[in-house]
Enzyme design. Sequence first.
Site, PDB file in Angstrom:
ATOM      1  CG  HIS A 121      -6.849   2.561   5.783  1.00  0.00           C
ATOM      2  ND1 HIS A 121      -7.006   1.274   5.309  1.00  0.00           N
ATOM      3  CD2 HIS A 121      -8.083   2.990   6.136  1.00  0.00           C
ATOM      4  CE1 HIS A 121      -8.299   0.944   5.398  1.00  0.00           C
ATOM      5  NE2 HIS A 121      -8.958   1.962   5.893  1.00  0.00           N
ATOM      6  NE  ARG A 162      -1.998   1.722   3.469  1.00  0.00           N
ATOM      7  CZ  ARG A 162      -2.026   1.652   4.801  1.00  0.00           C
ATOM      8  NH1 ARG A 162      -2.775   0.757   5.422  1.00  0.00           N
ATOM      9  NH2 ARG A 162      -1.303   2.487   5.522  1.00  0.00           N
ATOM     10  CE1 TYR A 178       0.202   2.508   8.896  1.00  0.00           C
ATOM     11  CE2 TYR A 178      -1.067   4.129  10.133  1.00  0.00           C
ATOM     12  CZ  TYR A 178      -0.852   3.420   8.977  1.00  0.00           C
ATOM     13  OH  TYR A 178      -1.673   3.603   7.894  1.00  0.00           O
TER      14      TYR A 178
HETATM   15  C1  LIG Z   1     -15.789  -5.890   9.820  1.00  0.00           C
HETATM   16  C2  LIG Z   1     -14.990  -4.640   9.720  1.00  0.00           C
HETATM   17  N1  LIG Z   1     -14.218  -4.259  10.774  1.00  0.00           N
HETATM   18  C3  LIG Z   1     -13.482  -3.142  10.680  1.00  0.00           C
HETATM   19  C4  LIG Z   1     -13.510  -2.365   9.552  1.00  0.00           C
HETATM   20  C5  LIG Z   1     -12.665  -1.094   9.469  1.00  0.00           C
HETATM   21  N2  LIG Z   1     -11.576  -1.330   8.500  1.00  0.00           N
HETATM   22  C6  LIG Z   1     -11.716  -0.939   7.220  1.00  0.00           C
HETATM   23  S1  LIG Z   1     -10.446  -1.438   6.282  1.00  0.00           S
HETATM   24  C7  LIG Z   1      -9.647  -2.147   7.591  1.00  0.00           C
HETATM   25  C8  LIG Z   1      -8.338  -2.813   7.370  1.00  0.00           C
HETATM   26  C9  LIG Z   1      -8.401  -3.874   6.324  1.00  0.00           C
HETATM   27  O1  LIG Z   1      -7.098  -4.342   6.051  1.00  0.00           O
HETATM   28  P1  LIG Z   1      -6.823  -5.358   4.894  1.00  0.00           P
HETATM   29  O2  LIG Z   1      -7.823  -6.437   4.880  1.00  0.00           O
HETATM   30  O3  LIG Z   1      -5.409  -5.786   4.969  1.00  0.00           O
HETATM   31  O4  LIG Z   1      -7.089  -4.504   3.571  1.00  0.00           O
HETATM   32  P2  LIG Z   1      -6.300  -3.196   3.103  1.00  0.00           P
HETATM   33  O5  LIG Z   1      -7.058  -2.019   3.613  1.00  0.00           O
HETATM   34  O6  LIG Z   1      -4.925  -3.280   3.661  1.00  0.00           O
HETATM   35  O7  LIG Z   1      -6.298  -3.249   1.637  1.00  0.00           O
HETATM   36  C10 LIG Z   1     -10.401  -1.995   8.743  1.00  0.00           C
HETATM   37  C11 LIG Z   1      -9.987  -2.465  10.071  1.00  0.00           C
HETATM   38  C12 LIG Z   1     -14.360  -2.792   8.510  1.00  0.00           C
HETATM   39  N3  LIG Z   1     -14.494  -2.086   7.390  1.00  0.00           N
HETATM   40  N4  LIG Z   1     -15.059  -3.931   8.605  1.00  0.00           N
END
Ligand SMILES: Cc1ncc(C[n+]2csc(CCOP(=O)(O)OP(=O)(O)O)c2C)c(N)n1
Lengths: 325, 340
Positions: free
Chosen positions: B261, B257, B270
């Site tokens: 975020h 990434r 971080y």
């Molecule tokens: C069930 C749920 N819990 C928390 C969130 C908040 N949230 C959105 S994206 C994210 C991180 C996801 O990380 P990853 O699966 O590695 O995908 P990336 O964003 O790195 O592409 C979180 C905690 C959410 N959208 N859905």
Amino acid sequence: MAQASVIEAIRSTLDEELAADERMFILGEDVEAGGVFRATDGLAAKYPGRIIDSPLAESSIIGLSIGAAHYGMRPVAEIQFADFIHSGFDQLCSEASRWCYRTKGDAYLPMVVRTPWGGGVHGGQHHSQSIEAYYTHMPGLKVIAPAFPADYRSLLKAAIADPNPVLFLEHKRTYRMVRQELEGAPAESVIGRARVTRRGGDLAIFAYGLMLHESLAAAESLAGEGIECTVVDLLTLLPLDRETILEAAKATGKVLIVHEDTLTGGLGGEIAALIAEHAFEYLDAPIRRVAAPDIPAMPYHHAMESFFMPDAAKIAAAARELAAY
Amino acid sequence: MTAVRPRRVRSQKPIDDLLLSEHQLEEMYSYMLLARRINERSLALNRQGRAPFVIAGVGQEAAQVGAAMSLRKGVDYLAPYYRDLGMNLVLGMSAREAMLNLLGKRDDPNSYGRQMPSHWGNSSRHIVTQSSVVTTQFLHAAGIALGAKMRKDPVVVMTCCGEGSTSKGDFHEALNFAAIHKLPVVFYVENNGYAISERTEKEMPLEHVADRARGYGIQSAVVDGMDAIAVYQNVRPAVDQARRGGGPFLIEAKCYRLWPHSSDDDDSRYRPKKELEEWARKDPLKLFRERVENDGIFPRADLDEIEEKTEAEIREATQWALMQPDPAPEDALGFVYKEA
Ligand SMILES: Cc1ncc(C[n+]2csc(CCOP(=O)(O)OP(=O)(O)O)c2C)c(N)n1
Ligand SMILES: [Mg+2]
């Protein structure tokens, strides 16, 4: 035609619908062997490949049904006990309920989730619950809870035909308790309509599921005392039939709402608010609710179980007070 | 996307070892570039106060475009996750639509302003509507595949998520069911090293998400997600195998990434700067450009021309989208239920 029990009405309806529509299939735990309440008895042999045993995972049952319905199938899912549906809450409430809304109707989900609910069967905390209030708070879902076999039949047919996700609640205590002719029963029920099952001028009782039967029993004994009750079978809990509810409230001026669910946050609060908002001037007494006490769930021992459950006697006692008001 | 017209007609014949023709390689680059530039423009609009929220796939373009190009348009289904702009472009989303989506405009075909940006969905393109709740779509994908299998349709479903999202139960439930029923699903994990601020080791004690597949009896592969050609070379056979009835496949694309975020995140809290710099050297667009140039597949001038066309396309799309109508307040109502 012979009389049918609730479970027989459900089984024969599933059978007819499977025969009528190749797209329909059943997904749930133990359904190939007929299910723990035998709702799908004999169907696996008759419809090979279309009665599908799911792994023991409720989010799967609902999430997979969403995908299949999106693809154009007609899934009828079974959650073995309503008490275990909550691990599928996310799939039902965050996904299924808003599939149509968030696509403005470009996508939609013709799916049904059937599940046995309710107590009075010595099922303790996790085989007795009323779960409807969690789901009636979710626009986009339809929630149905019939009481009589003929309504189970017509509403299950309607639920399967409906292009929206329908939570179809089957009161397990009534599976083999009531029998009824399926053909020529009172007018076919439709989703979104309540039914006045008994008419009387002194007060109106609103109930569903097992409590509808208890309310009818209470009304019968009250009639012997000269108190005449209207009894409304709500049938569809979401969306509520406001018209029928308000008509009955206005016609009697006294309202008693009965549910097996705990009091606080139960559907009774919503019905009371509806009546207070739109029929206040017709009321001759404060709205009364008979419901389970606010404890987390139904206790196991029969003494505590019957303490927890509303019944005809408790309903009649409240109705007497209301009539005398 | 509007056609990028190179100076000479590209051959449709697969180049030896690549599985891809010159024409496809050009498409690949164009889609990656378009995704990158849309994300950049989106962030600019966010900083100007015109777009409240941006969540981007910068650094994941190769992982997305290489994988989506393995699908059959209008036949296969995609249940994507929020970063998958590149996949949507491959399956037919235009720059104009991407901008409508960013701005929450009335006519955004993904959700008509009802969901946050990057919550994809387009029934006519077989892109499954997606919520913010991570990984629920894995079960939807398995359900679609179940339907396709029951009807004997030669359909493959691809579903995607980040590595952090593989901690959710629905990920595991979907793999389990798909494996039991040998469903035609490709589970695609874009491992970008972070779930917001949490590094992969906080999400799982394994190095590779792909290793989890073994527990479900599913085949899996790890692929270099910064290399679009390698992605295609690995995903395409998995898609073909699923279509032939070979069952599900889990593919983990190792990528990164390159941005925070979202537009609301400050990754300096971080993430070490050095790590970011190292990965930036592997920028998938840069890698692709170098490779096709060095292999003599495209002259530099052709690639420059693609850049120019892409810029022009986005400029036009942005100006157009900004002028499109917003939803009326009462558009919030309606379509709660599908009319029978
Ligand atoms: C069930 C749920 N819990 C928390 C969130 C908040 N949230 C959105 S994206 C994210 C991180 C996801 O990380 P990853 O699966 O590695 O995908 P990336 O964003 O790195 O592409 C979180 C905690 C959410 N959208 N859905
Ligand atoms: Mg991640």
